[in-house]
Scaffold this motif. Structure first.
Motif, PDB file in Angstrom:
ATOM      1  N   TYR A  82       0.848  -1.186   0.000  1.00 35.97           N
ATOM      2  CA  TYR A  82       0.000   0.000   0.000  1.00 35.97           C
ATOM      3  C   TYR A  82       0.881   1.233   0.000  1.00 35.97           C
ATOM      4  O   TYR A  82       1.814   1.348   0.785  1.00 35.97           O
ATOM      5  CB  TYR A  82      -0.903   0.000   1.236  1.00 35.97           C
ATOM      6  CG  TYR A  82      -1.677   1.276   1.395  1.00 35.97           C
ATOM      7  CD1 TYR A  82      -2.764   1.540   0.580  1.00 35.97           C
ATOM      8  CD2 TYR A  82      -1.299   2.221   2.334  1.00 35.97           C
ATOM      9  CE1 TYR A  82      -3.475   2.707   0.705  1.00 35.97           C
ATOM     10  CE2 TYR A  82      -2.007   3.388   2.466  1.00 35.97           C
ATOM     11  CZ  TYR A  82      -3.096   3.632   1.662  1.00 35.97           C
ATOM     12  OH  TYR A  82      -3.796   4.803   1.785  1.00 35.97           O
ATOM     13  N   TYR A  84       0.745   5.300   0.493  1.00 40.34           N
ATOM     14  CA  TYR A  84      -0.095   6.388   0.965  1.00 40.34           C
ATOM     15  C   TYR A  84      -0.201   7.446  -0.125  1.00 40.34           C
ATOM     16  O   TYR A  84       0.805   7.944  -0.617  1.00 40.34           O
ATOM     17  CB  TYR A  84       0.480   6.997   2.240  1.00 40.34           C
ATOM     18  CG  TYR A  84      -0.337   8.145   2.749  1.00 40.34           C
ATOM     19  CD1 TYR A  84      -1.561   7.909   3.352  1.00 40.34           C
ATOM     20  CD2 TYR A  84       0.088   9.453   2.600  1.00 40.34           C
ATOM     21  CE1 TYR A  84      -2.336   8.951   3.812  1.00 40.34           C
ATOM     22  CE2 TYR A  84      -0.677  10.492   3.061  1.00 40.34           C
ATOM     23  CZ  TYR A  84      -1.882  10.241   3.668  1.00 40.34           C
ATOM     24  OH  TYR A  84      -2.651  11.276   4.112  1.00 40.34           O
ATOM     25  N   ARG A  85      -1.433   7.750  -0.524  1.00 37.85           N
ATOM     26  CA  ARG A  85      -1.628   8.723  -1.592  1.00 37.85           C
ATOM     27  C   ARG A  85      -2.219  10.029  -1.088  1.00 37.85           C
ATOM     28  O   ARG A  85      -2.328  10.991  -1.831  1.00 37.85           O
ATOM     29  CB  ARG A  85      -2.530   8.141  -2.675  1.00 37.85           C
ATOM     30  CG  ARG A  85      -1.912   6.937  -3.343  1.00 37.85           C
ATOM     31  CD  ARG A  85      -2.666   6.501  -4.540  1.00 37.85           C
ATOM     32  NE  ARG A  85      -4.054   6.178  -4.211  1.00 37.85           N
ATOM     33  CZ  ARG A  85      -4.987   5.960  -5.111  1.00 37.85           C
ATOM     34  NH1 ARG A  85      -4.697   6.016  -6.383  1.00 37.85           N
ATOM     35  NH2 ARG A  85      -6.211   5.673  -4.759  1.00 37.85           N
ATOM     36  N   SER A  87      -4.075  13.202  -0.345  1.00 40.49           N
ATOM     37  CA  SER A  87      -5.150  13.955  -1.001  1.00 40.49           C
ATOM     38  C   SER A  87      -5.213  13.708  -2.506  1.00 40.49           C
ATOM     39  O   SER A  87      -6.014  14.330  -3.198  1.00 40.49           O
ATOM     40  CB  SER A  87      -4.973  15.446  -0.726  1.00 40.49           C
ATOM     41  OG  SER A  87      -3.745  15.878  -1.257  1.00 40.49           O
ATOM     42  N   SER A  88      -4.368  12.835  -3.015  1.00 39.50           N
ATOM     43  CA  SER A  88      -4.422  12.574  -4.460  1.00 39.50           C
ATOM     44  C   SER A  88      -5.550  11.619  -4.829  1.00 39.50           C
ATOM     45  O   SER A  88      -5.827  11.422  -6.005  1.00 39.50           O
ATOM     46  CB  SER A  88      -3.091  12.010  -4.953  1.00 39.50           C
ATOM     47  OG  SER A  88      -2.869  10.741  -4.380  1.00 39.50           O
ATOM     48  N   ILE A  89      -6.217  11.027  -3.821  1.00 44.72           N
ATOM     49  CA  ILE A  89      -7.371  10.168  -4.094  1.00 44.72           C
ATOM     50  C   ILE A  89      -8.574  11.067  -4.335  1.00 44.72           C
ATOM     51  O   ILE A  89      -8.961  11.841  -3.462  1.00 44.72           O
ATOM     52  CB  ILE A  89      -7.645   9.211  -2.920  1.00 44.72           C
ATOM     53  CG1 ILE A  89      -6.422   8.335  -2.666  1.00 44.72           C
ATOM     54  CG2 ILE A  89      -8.871   8.363  -3.197  1.00 44.72           C
ATOM     55  CD1 ILE A  89      -6.530   7.488  -1.421  1.00 44.72           C
ATOM     56  N   THR A  91     -12.299  12.469  -4.574  1.00 44.01           N
ATOM     57  CA  THR A  91     -13.569  12.215  -3.909  1.00 44.01           C
ATOM     58  C   THR A  91     -14.689  12.658  -4.839  1.00 44.01           C
ATOM     59  O   THR A  91     -14.453  13.396  -5.802  1.00 44.01           O
ATOM     60  CB  THR A  91     -13.669  13.000  -2.588  1.00 44.01           C
ATOM     61  OG1 THR A  91     -13.670  14.395  -2.882  1.00 44.01           O
ATOM     62  CG2 THR A  91     -12.516  12.671  -1.659  1.00 44.01           C
TER      63      THR A  91
END
Length: 104
Positions: A82, A84-85, A87-89, A91
């Protein structure tokens, strides 16, 4: 106990998680393969094992295949760590950038 081992135990993350999950997927895949092969042997009990292998397995390996559909088990899934992304995910509420049209 070494500091790094304690940190791994406390964090709940092991550097060997990828290998562990791959081994579990392989075990599940082996179990499913044996169950399917048993079911096929039981269903087609009059045929010899050589004939069943010719009909339901790929010639170069023991992979099950029927009517062009290959049985791919959980071990074929790529296991990655995994990342960590943050705020690039995206919504559903983030505005999408407008697509530039190249009308002429």
């Amino acid at each position: 106990m070494s500091t790094t081992r304690g940190q791994v135990l406390l964090s709940g993350h092991s550097p060997h998680q990828t290998e562990n999950s791959k081994a579990v997927f392989s075990t599940i895949d082996d179990h499913a393969w044996h169950r399917i092969v048993r079911w096929i042997f039981h269903k087609h009990s009059r045929l010899s094992r050589r004939e069943l292998r010719r009909r339901f397995c790929r010639p170069d390996s023991g992979k099950l295949i029927c009517d062009g559909v290959e049985c791919t088990g959980p071990s074929s899934v790529k296991v990655i760590r995994y990342r960590y992304r943050g705020s690039s995910i995206p919504t559903p509420w983030t505005p999408r950038p407008a697509v530039a049209s190249t009308g002429g």
